[in-house]
Design an enzyme around this catalytic site. Structure first.
Site, PDB file in Angstrom:
ATOM      1  N   ASP A  77      24.843  25.120  27.737  1.00  0.00           N
ATOM      2  CA  ASP A  77      26.302  25.124  27.641  1.00  0.00           C
ATOM      3  C   ASP A  77      26.645  26.407  26.894  1.00  0.00           C
ATOM      4  OD1 ASP A  77      28.981  24.890  26.969  1.00  0.00           O
ATOM      5  OD2 ASP A  77      28.861  22.737  26.568  1.00  0.00           O
ATOM      6  N   TYR A 170      49.797  41.372  41.164  1.00  0.00           N
ATOM      7  CA  TYR A 170      50.143  40.057  41.718  1.00  0.00           C
ATOM      8  C   TYR A 170      49.861  38.950  40.705  1.00  0.00           C
ATOM      9  CZ  TYR A 170      49.812  42.972  45.847  1.00  0.00           C
ATOM     10  OH  TYR A 170      49.975  43.994  46.744  1.00  0.00           O
ATOM     11  N   LYS A 181      41.423  34.858  34.000  1.00  0.00           N
ATOM     12  CA  LYS A 181      40.792  35.833  34.882  1.00  0.00           C
ATOM     13  C   LYS A 181      41.078  37.278  34.483  1.00  0.00           C
ATOM     14  CE  LYS A 181      38.612  32.778  37.037  1.00  0.00           C
ATOM     15  NZ  LYS A 181      37.145  32.670  36.803  1.00  0.00           N
TER      16      LYS A 181
END
Length: 307
Positions: A77, A170, A181
């Site tokens: 993890d 965009y 992101k």
């Protein structure tokens, strides 16, 4: 690249987040090029992660080995510093080097609700996406980079969705997803500066419209029948297989002049134009050009014009 071209024989790679999709394909293609690949993730044959999908890191490691590399599955993890530290200590103990770090940890697709505003929905879900996309990458780099810089020429590949140019132009239709992101874009830019004196390279790489296992299931198709989904979603005609981004990573890792890309963000298709590799069907899908020109620009053209 075919199996006889063992360009990365003797190299060691860590693909953080190699359970499925792009991560699995990058691990497999690195193995095909001869590398030792540590494939990490949270879903094993004994336990599934919150994503809830059946693909496992053991399967990924077996695919790596089947292509001619050496696949090593390690449950990690990447939000747990102690686990990441133990992973890097193991790589150092077993290999004594790290040549390629691919930061692909994500696992937040099940939290996506496109069109949801910043003040709507569950805050914990949005913060979880940021943790997965930013904290996990930062933790991994913190522990892995001291081993990577031990030898000059190391490569860090930050994986995200979209390039800096594309994501600036965009909106990604969800506040937290847009933030998540954007983080790896800046990470690659920052690491490019920090790695320069060690001869290292940091690049941010994005797949295009990815034919991941989850996406294929969403459209009710397989990799063999994926074109049947174009009737439901015309833009799926530009979709690329996960192998395409895997070949992009191999092209970077085997390029002695890869520092020319350091600090930049690119689509798989951008690298294909330079290095000449193709997708599994022999095409070179240019998703960036297609979305800018056709989807957002209104140009009258087909996906075939961008393959």
């Amino acid at each position: 690249m075919n199996s006889s071209e063992q360009l990365l024989r003797g190299k060691v790679a860590l693909v953080a987040g190699a359970t499925r999709g792009a991560g699995r394909a990058m691990a497999v293609e690195l193995g095909r090029a001869g590398a030792v690949v540590y494939a990490t993730g949270r879903t094993t044959r004994e336990r599934r992660s919150e994503v809830g999908r059946p693909e496992t890191i053991e399967e990924t490691a077996e695919l790596v080995t089947a292509t001619g590399g050496t696949g090593i599955a390690v449950p990690v993890d990447h939000l747990e510093p102690e686990q990441v530290a133990a992973l890097v200590e193991r790589i150092d103990r077993e290999q004594g080097r790290l040549d390629v770090l691919v930061n692909d940890v994500w696992g937040g697709d099940h939290l996506l609700k496109f069109g949801q505003r910043a003040w709507e929905g569950e805050l914990r879900d949005g913060l979880r996406m940021l943790r997965l996309a930013i904290d996990a990458h930062a933790i991994t780099s913190h522990y892995a980079l001291p081993l990577l810089i031990r030898r000059p020429g190391g490569l860090v590949v930050e994986i995200t969705d979209g390039t800096e140019e594309f994501n600036t132009a965009y909106y990604r239709e969800m506040f937290f997803f847009d933030l998540a992101k954007s983080g790896p874009l800046r990470m690659a830019w920052s690491l490019a500066h920090e790695l320069r004196q060690y001869g290292g390279t940091a690049v941010c790489l994005s797949p295009g419209f990815l034919r991941s296992e989850e996406m294929l299931e969403h459209f009710g198709v397989t990799e063999e029948t994926w074109r049947d989904a174009v009737a439901k979603e015309p833009h799926f005609a530009i979709a690329e297989s996960p192998a395409f981004i895997g070949r992009a990573v191999v092209a970077l890792a085997s390029d002695p002049e890869r520092q020319r890309w350091s600090g930049k963000s690119v689509f798989s298709g951008d690298l294909a134009k330079v290095y000449g590799f193709t997708d599994v069907d022999g095409s070179r899908p240019d998703v960036g050009g297609y979305f800018v020109d056709v989807v957002h620009g209104g140009k009258r053209a087909s996906a075939a014009d961008y393959r």
